[in-house]
Design a protein around this motif. Structure first.
Motif, mmCIF file in Angstrom:
data_model
loop_
_atom_site.group_PDB
_atom_site.id
_atom_site.type_symbol
_atom_site.label_atom_id
_atom_site.label_comp_id
_atom_site.label_asym_id
_atom_site.label_seq_id
_atom_site.Cartn_x
_atom_site.Cartn_y
_atom_site.Cartn_z
ATOM 1 N N GLY A 155 37.469 113.901 13.200
ATOM 2 C CA GLY A 155 36.310 114.076 12.327
ATOM 3 C C GLY A 155 36.702 114.317 10.876
ATOM 4 O O GLY A 155 36.064 115.098 10.175
ATOM 5 N N GLY A 156 37.779 113.688 10.432
ATOM 6 C CA GLY A 156 38.206 113.835 9.044
ATOM 7 C C GLY A 156 39.019 115.082 8.772
ATOM 8 O O GLY A 156 39.414 115.334 7.640
ATOM 9 N N HIS A 157 39.266 115.896 9.809
ATOM 10 C CA HIS A 157 40.070 117.098 9.626
ATOM 11 C C HIS A 157 41.346 117.006 10.454
ATOM 12 O O HIS A 157 41.295 116.596 11.608
ATOM 13 C CB HIS A 157 39.283 118.340 10.068
ATOM 14 C CG HIS A 157 38.098 118.608 9.186
ATOM 15 N ND1 HIS A 157 38.231 119.134 7.933
ATOM 16 C CD2 HIS A 157 36.782 118.396 9.379
ATOM 17 C CE1 HIS A 157 37.027 119.241 7.386
ATOM 18 N NE2 HIS A 157 36.135 118.800 8.244
ATOM 19 N N SER A 158 42.443 117.406 9.853
ATOM 20 C CA SER A 158 43.667 117.440 10.635
ATOM 21 C C SER A 158 43.675 118.739 11.443
ATOM 22 O O SER A 158 42.981 119.704 11.127
ATOM 23 C CB SER A 158 44.888 117.347 9.722
ATOM 24 O OG SER A 158 44.889 118.436 8.827
ATOM 25 N N PHE A 159 44.420 118.717 12.528
ATOM 26 C CA PHE A 159 44.491 119.904 13.373
ATOM 27 C C PHE A 159 45.894 120.073 13.932
ATOM 28 O O PHE A 159 46.707 119.141 13.902
ATOM 29 C CB PHE A 159 43.467 119.831 14.516
ATOM 30 C CG PHE A 159 43.681 118.682 15.482
ATOM 31 C CD1 PHE A 159 44.701 118.724 16.442
ATOM 32 C CD2 PHE A 159 42.849 117.572 15.438
ATOM 33 C CE1 PHE A 159 44.883 117.672 17.324
ATOM 34 C CE2 PHE A 159 43.036 116.511 16.326
ATOM 35 C CZ PHE A 159 44.061 116.568 17.259
ATOM 36 N N VAL A 160 46.163 121.273 14.398
ATOM 37 C CA VAL A 160 47.411 121.556 15.106
ATOM 38 C C VAL A 160 47.026 122.252 16.414
ATOM 39 O O VAL A 160 46.134 123.111 16.412
ATOM 40 C CB VAL A 160 48.323 122.518 14.295
ATOM 41 C CG1 VAL A 160 49.670 122.680 15.004
ATOM 42 C CG2 VAL A 160 48.507 122.032 12.885
ATOM 43 N N ALA A 161 47.682 121.853 17.504
ATOM 44 C CA ALA A 161 47.468 122.555 18.770
ATOM 45 C C ALA A 161 48.282 123.839 18.715
ATOM 46 O O ALA A 161 49.505 123.804 18.539
ATOM 47 C CB ALA A 161 47.897 121.675 19.943
ATOM 48 N N ILE A 162 47.589 124.994 18.815
ATOM 49 C CA ILE A 162 48.325 126.265 18.686
ATOM 50 C C ILE A 162 48.288 127.096 19.975
ATOM 51 O O ILE A 162 48.968 128.108 20.073
ATOM 52 C CB ILE A 162 47.795 127.119 17.497
ATOM 53 C CG1 ILE A 162 46.299 127.434 17.674
ATOM 54 C CG2 ILE A 162 48.042 126.394 16.173
ATOM 55 C CD1 ILE A 162 45.787 128.471 16.679
ATOM 56 N N GLY A 163 47.516 126.659 20.941
ATOM 57 C CA GLY A 163 47.480 127.411 22.195
ATOM 58 C C GLY A 163 46.810 126.592 23.266
ATOM 59 O O GLY A 163 46.294 125.507 22.998
ATOM 60 N N ARG A 164 46.863 127.114 24.486
ATOM 61 C CA ARG A 164 46.150 126.402 25.546
ATOM 62 C C ARG A 164 45.874 127.304 26.731
ATOM 63 O O ARG A 164 46.531 128.328 26.934
ATOM 64 C CB ARG A 164 46.926 125.176 26.024
ATOM 65 C CG ARG A 164 48.211 125.517 26.732
ATOM 66 C CD ARG A 164 48.693 124.312 27.526
ATOM 67 N NE ARG A 164 50.129 124.411 27.774
ATOM 68 C CZ ARG A 164 50.777 123.657 28.648
ATOM 69 N NH1 ARG A 164 50.129 122.765 29.360
ATOM 70 N NH2 ARG A 164 52.078 123.799 28.818
ATOM 71 N N ILE A 165 44.879 126.872 27.504
ATOM 72 C CA ILE A 165 44.590 127.487 28.789
ATOM 73 C C ILE A 165 44.789 126.389 29.832
ATOM 74 O O ILE A 165 44.336 125.261 29.638
ATOM 75 C CB ILE A 165 43.142 128.019 28.861
ATOM 76 C CG1 ILE A 165 42.855 128.923 27.659
ATOM 77 C CG2 ILE A 165 42.907 128.768 30.164
ATOM 78 C CD1 ILE A 165 41.393 129.334 27.542
ATOM 79 N N ILE A 166 45.492 126.735 30.900
ATOM 80 C CA ILE A 166 45.714 125.756 31.962
ATOM 81 C C ILE A 166 44.854 126.136 33.157
ATOM 82 O O ILE A 166 44.853 127.296 33.592
ATOM 83 C CB ILE A 166 47.193 125.717 32.396
ATOM 84 C CG1 ILE A 166 48.083 125.494 31.173
ATOM 85 C CG2 ILE A 166 47.426 124.629 33.430
ATOM 86 C CD1 ILE A 166 49.538 125.797 31.451
ATOM 87 N N TYR A 167 44.109 125.165 33.652
ATOM 88 C CA TYR A 167 43.279 125.377 34.834
ATOM 89 C C TYR A 167 43.783 124.506 35.966
ATOM 90 O O TYR A 167 44.317 123.421 35.747
ATOM 91 C CB TYR A 167 41.818 125.025 34.548
ATOM 92 C CG TYR A 167 41.174 125.931 33.536
ATOM 93 C CD1 TYR A 167 40.724 127.193 33.900
ATOM 94 C CD2 TYR A 167 41.024 125.521 32.214
ATOM 95 C CE1 TYR A 167 40.127 128.032 32.966
ATOM 96 C CE2 TYR A 167 40.436 126.348 31.284
ATOM 97 C CZ TYR A 167 39.986 127.606 31.654
ATOM 98 O OH TYR A 167 39.404 128.421 30.742
#
Lengths: 452, 209
Positions: free
Chosen positions: B66-78
């Motif tokens: 959506g025009g914004h850069s992002f970084v993956a900084i965490g996660r939840i695993i299910y």
């Protein structure tokens, strides 16, 4: 920006396992995605998430009962992405007690995920899961997806009858799902219902040759048998276009015909009456007075009217250009017979003959005429009339024929193809509806053009 | 709030936060689950070994949405009966946080959507409308919380069984209702193709380059 220090994310490795039932070596190709894996030696279905590889099911099958055409582990390029064949299943439906089976290949790329190839009787489909819901029309006879309408083809109970390789879901032999197909060649949408859960997928028709090229397989792909439900018709896409073209060209022909009547000079340039005495022996040929053919290169119509009564006259003509000496030779016969017999009066032939010579350049011309007839039948009076640039309707008939014959052939072939397609459908009325639709659109495209 | 960097109360390793609004993180060395308080970090739990995981995304993966850069900084695993999936916590460059769910490499980007009316429970086929979009319940998933990694915008470490309801629209929009707390939470977004996210710094896989 990168993460510092150790993270649990290493490089996933391709794993080799041993079947707890028979000891055969198994390769896990889809990394942690594999939920079940099948031992192809003893046909045990194993829990791939369990370090002990618990046996979930064991099914009866001959060794290599159904070898995949794309061997598991083979990589190929589908739409620009490399995929590896990791799973294979045969699914079977029964129609009137007759089993029909198709094959599904599960393909995997660690970045792009899973997609499928299906194969039935040499017909292939590239299948991926839908990410938004199609709109099912009332009655379920059609659905629309992203603006495209798909027609219901068939609904059947599909049983998983044979499995090989690994799957990111709980696969079991004997499991039954309700499969429903909707087609809009070359695409199709399928729903698969197990319990409450419905999965939608979109397939696009591929040929065996496409698959063989993509996976660089040796030998020849199996020859497709029959017409598949979403196989693109080599004709049907053209039918509408062809008939609009026919309409357009018919219009053009009518316009040309009208124009030729309107613009033709239709000018009488010569008329003269002669007598031929059949009793006189010897050379009867003569030349006429000269006449001028004006305007551009166009046709010349020559009419011979002869007073023949149960008699004939044959005239060898040469239309000769005075300036160049070029001669157009032709012969015409005028004959007329009549009489009475038990059926009443009869007649044959006419006393008038007309011929059109195409493409005569302008210039000064004369005719050389050499009459012949049966000897000793008296004198035959005849008149020669020459007209320059007469309107012609014969090209119109030929043009119409040249348009209608191929268009009709294409339509027939297309209907034939659709008939074969829908003959396989559980939906008997669908073909009739399609046929009506197609003929309706042809009618529309012709009348639409003529209205203009 | 405590400064953006501190030491792990369990092993002493340096803990730094990429996002100022993160509430929870996991020590990369000892896997202690750490929650920020006003003064320091508190160990509230321990992450067990993560399941074999095949997401191509990892902490530090960058992309654009959506025009914004992002970084993956965490996660939840299910984990559920058909395998497991990841909810990657994204730090967007406009300061908001988003979620990238990755279920067998099928991706959806969602953002928390508070203030909408949510049903107490749903079943497959039911329809709901939010923000002028009609969604149909496509799956109800009973899942187990399996583990966490990195920074999260809330405390999330003591859940056992959770229920997720996924909904699809006719236009590719995607919604999920998280029933893991007493008050359900709605996330709205859309299904995305990985190539459209322009992902960088992905994991490598043996035999694939």
């Amino acid at each position: 920006m990168t993460s510092s220090g150790p993270t649990p994310a290493g490089t996933p490795q391709v794993k080799s396992l041993n079947c707890p039932s028979c000891g055969a070596t198994l390769t896990v190709r889809s990394f942690g995605h594999a939920v079940t894996i099948v031992c192809d030696s003893c046909h045990s279905i194993l829990d791939a998430q369990d370090p002990k590889l618990q046996i979930l099911q064991k099914f009866e099958a001959a060794t290599h009962e159904d070898p995949p055409l794309i061997p598991l582990g083979t990589r190929g390029s589908i739409r620009g992405t490399i995929y590896e064949a990791v799973g294979f299943q045969r699914r079977t439906i029964h129609v009137d007690g007759v089993p029909y089976s198709w094959h599904e290949y599960l393909l995997f790329n660690p970045y792009k995920g899973f997609r499928y190839l299906t194969e039935y009787n040499g017909h292939w489909n590239d299948v991926s899961v839908l990410r938004s819901l199609p709109d099912i029309g009332p009655g379920g006879s059609r659905l629309s997806y992203l603006g495209e309408t798909f027609k219901h083809f068939q609904t059947a109970q599909a049983e998983t009858s044979y499995v090989l390789g690994e799957f990111p879901w709980q696969v079991r032999q004997g499991e039954i799902a309700e499969v429903c197909d909707y087609v809009s060649p070359p695409r199709m949408i399928s729903s698969e219902k197990t319990g409450e859960q419905i999965t939608w997928s979109l397939g696009e028709y591929m040929t065996g040759r496409d698959i063989w090229q993509a996976f660089k397989l040796s030998g020849q792909p199996p020859t497709p048998i029959g017409v598949y439900e979403n196989q693109p018709s080599p004709m049907s896409a053209n039918v509408k276009v062809v008939w609009s073209m026919v309409g357009l060209f018919l219009l053009l022909l009518v316009a040309l015909l009208a124009a030729s009547y309107f613009t033709a000079r239709n000018e009488q340039v010569f008329e003269q009456s002669y007598q031929f005495n059949s009793s006189v022996r010897g050379e009867a040929s003569f030349v006429t007075e000269g006449f001028e053919l004006k305007g551009h290169t166009s046709n010349v119509e020559l009419t011979t009217t002869a007073r023949v009564d149960n008699n004939w006259i044959y005239l060898n003509y040469a239309l000769i250009n005075q300036d160049t000496g070029h001669a157009y030779d032709f012969g015409r016969e005028v004959s007329y017979y009549h009489g009475y017999d038990e059926d009443g009066s009869w007649s044959e032939g006419r006393t008038k003959d007309t011929v059109t010579l195409p493409s005569i350049p302008p210039g000064n011309y004369y005719l050389r005429v050499e009459p012949e007839s049966a000897p000793n039948r008296g004198t035959i009076a005849y008149t020669i009339t020459v007209k320059r640039d007469v309107p012609q309707a014969s090209f119109f008939g030929l043009g119409v024929l040249a348009l209608l014959v191929p268009a009709g052939l294409i339509t027939w072939r297309s209907l034939n193809f659709e008939h074969l397609r829908w003959a396989e459908s559980g939906d008997g009325d669908a073909f009739k509806a399609m046929e009506k639709n197609l003929l309706g659109s042809i009618q529309q495209s012709i009348s639409g053009e003529d209205d203009k | 709030m405590m400064p953006p960097s501190a030491n792990c109360p369990n092993c002493g390793a340096k803990i730094s936060f990429r996002w100022s609004a993160s509430v929870q993180t996991v020590c990369e060395y000892c896997k202690s689950i750490l929650v920020r308080t006003d003064v320091d970090l508190q160990k509230v739990g321990q992450v067990a070994d993560l399941p074999p995981d095949s997401s191509p995304i990892q902490i530090g993966t960058e992309g654009t949405y959506g025009g914004h850069s992002f970084v993956a900084i965490g996660r939840i695993i299910y984990e559920y009966d058909q395998g497991n999936w990841n909810e990657w916590h994204l730090m967007m460059n406009n300061g908001t946080s988003g979620w990238l769910s990755d279920a067998q490499d099928e991706y959806a980007v969602t953002f928390q959507a508070p203030g909408r009316n949510l049903p107490g429970e749903c079943s497959i086929g039911q329809q709901y409308s939010w923000d002028k979009e009609t969604y149909t319940v496509s799956t109800v998933t009973k899942a187990h919380y399996r583990g966490v990694e990195g920074e999260l915008p809330f405390q999330y470490w003591d859940k056992s069984e959770v229920i997720f309801v996924d909904l699809l629209s006719h236009t590719g929009k995607f919604a999920t209702i998280d029933y893991s707390d007493e008050v359900p939470v709605l996330y709205l977004g859309e299904a995305v193709e990985s190539e459209n996210l322009k992902l960088k710094n992905l994991r490598s896989f043996e035999g694939w380059s």
